[in-house]
Motif scaffolding. Sequence first.
Motif, PDB file in Angstrom:
ATOM      1  N   SER A 297       0.818  -1.215   0.000  1.00 42.46           N
ATOM      2  CA  SER A 297       0.000   0.000   0.000  1.00 42.46           C
ATOM      3  C   SER A 297       0.852   1.265   0.000  1.00 42.46           C
ATOM      4  CB  SER A 297      -0.942   0.008   1.204  1.00 42.46           C
ATOM      5  OG  SER A 297      -0.211   0.128   2.410  1.00 42.46           O
ATOM      6  N   GLY A 298       2.180   1.094  -0.019  1.00 45.10           N
ATOM      7  CA  GLY A 298       3.063   2.253  -0.085  1.00 45.10           C
ATOM      8  C   GLY A 298       3.552   2.778   1.245  1.00 45.10           C
ATOM      9  N   LYS A 299       3.194   2.113   2.343  1.00 41.28           N
ATOM     10  CA  LYS A 299       3.612   2.570   3.662  1.00 41.28           C
ATOM     11  C   LYS A 299       5.032   2.129   4.017  1.00 41.28           C
ATOM     12  CE  LYS A 299      -1.060   2.746   5.591  1.00 41.28           C
ATOM     13  NZ  LYS A 299      -1.973   2.210   6.629  1.00 41.28           N
ATOM     14  N   GLY A 300       5.582   1.198   3.253  1.00 35.72           N
ATOM     15  CA  GLY A 300       6.919   0.699   3.545  1.00 35.72           C
ATOM     16  C   GLY A 300       6.907  -0.468   4.514  1.00 35.72           C
ATOM     17  N   LEU A 301       8.087  -0.985   4.801  1.00 36.66           N
ATOM     18  CA  LEU A 301       8.244  -2.171   5.633  1.00 36.66           C
ATOM     19  C   LEU A 301       8.593  -1.808   7.072  1.00 36.66           C
ATOM     20  CD1 LEU A 301      10.351  -4.201   3.077  1.00 36.66           C
ATOM     21  CD2 LEU A 301       8.087  -4.897   3.905  1.00 36.66           C
ATOM     22  N   LEU A 302       8.040  -2.575   8.003  1.00 38.54           N
ATOM     23  CA  LEU A 302       8.399  -2.474   9.415  1.00 38.54           C
ATOM     24  C   LEU A 302       9.472  -3.502   9.750  1.00 38.54           C
ATOM     25  CD1 LEU A 302       4.802  -2.250  10.940  1.00 38.54           C
ATOM     26  CD2 LEU A 302       6.376  -0.346  10.477  1.00 38.54           C
ATOM     27  N   HIS A 303      10.191  -3.262  10.844  1.00 37.75           N
ATOM     28  CA  HIS A 303      11.149  -4.222  11.414  1.00 37.75           C
ATOM     29  C   HIS A 303      12.319  -4.506  10.471  1.00 37.75           C
ATOM     30  CE1 HIS A 303       7.629  -4.488  13.829  1.00 37.75           C
ATOM     31  NE2 HIS A 303       7.007  -5.361  13.072  1.00 37.75           N
ATOM     32  N   LEU A 304      12.760  -3.481   9.766  1.00 38.17           N
ATOM     33  CA  LEU A 304      13.874  -3.641   8.834  1.00 38.17           C
ATOM     34  C   LEU A 304      15.165  -3.899   9.590  1.00 38.17           C
ATOM     35  CD1 LEU A 304      13.093  -0.846   6.245  1.00 38.17           C
ATOM     36  CD2 LEU A 304      13.264  -3.293   5.750  1.00 38.17           C
ATOM     37  N   VAL A 305      15.990  -4.774   9.026  1.00 39.98           N
ATOM     38  CA  VAL A 305      17.295  -5.094   9.618  1.00 39.98           C
ATOM     39  C   VAL A 305      18.319  -4.077   9.128  1.00 39.98           C
ATOM     40  CG1 VAL A 305      19.159  -6.811   9.631  1.00 39.98           C
ATOM     41  CG2 VAL A 305      16.768  -7.546   9.818  1.00 39.98           C
TER      42      VAL A 305
END
Length: 311
Positions: A297-305
């Motif tokens: 949906s374009g919000k991006g990813l959470l919990h990125l390393v």
Amino acid sequence: MTVNILFAAQPDRWVQYETPLTEALNATGLAYDLRTEFAPQEVDYIVYAPNCAVQDFTPYTRLKAVMNLWAGVEGVVKNETLTVPLTRMVDEEGLTQGMVEWVTGHVLRHHLEMDRHIVNPGHIWDHSPPPLSKDRPVTILGFGALGQACATALLNLGFPVTGWSRSPKPMQGVTTHAGTDGLPKALSDAQIVVLLLPATAATENTLNADTLALLAKGAAIINPGRGPLIDDSALLAALDSGQIGHATLDVFRVEPLPQDDPYWAHPKVTVTPHIASETRPDSASRVIAENIRGNESGKGLLHLVDRSAGY
């Protein structure tokens, strides 16, 4: 457009995850195809366990992200063929709560000196009580989401808690230290130490002969983090000398722990089989599905390393 999701893990994991992951993805409203096999060039996301067959990510030319099933990413973070975003499992409902319960249980076990009564071959009637929690300082090494959640539970039970992390992470009610200079301060006179650090080159052997000597004599070590955080030879020596009173270890450099490992037979060591906080399929599936939905949906990813930090 259909989102193609490859589940890449050992076969027994697919049995555990197929239904809850399907249900979680259905709830997002995404058009998706979830399988254990795809042509690599058709894959958008990989739900991933590092011990699976997929080790070369080069053929996955359409890949948007790899979603690690576990909190620990040391098995994949150094893979040079992985150039797309990598996420780690952050699951407050399942993984975090499981860790809080395990850590709290073993802190209380050592604080209340339960083994003195439960394991009592001499049938000794020892009526001396343990101190109250306010007099039993606990230090948590690793003060991210898991460490802070455990700190909250221990604070609610009256323990004075000190937290240490590589970068400052203040928390109300907790004495916090950070960086190399802060580690001796965090360990000084601690009676119970809980290790929740990631496994990186910088954290290996955080507990060694020098740092173990800083603890209160007879202190307890609780390690549900990663095996390499402890210098095993130094810990065994500290246990034999009485500097460390007991070690409860859930993680090891080699797993399963070999039958001839000295930890098994040591009277001051409790071995548990990497069960402190297993990923729960139901709640973990919801985390993965929502992360994919958010990215689509374009919000991006959470919990990125953070590849440079290793976690």
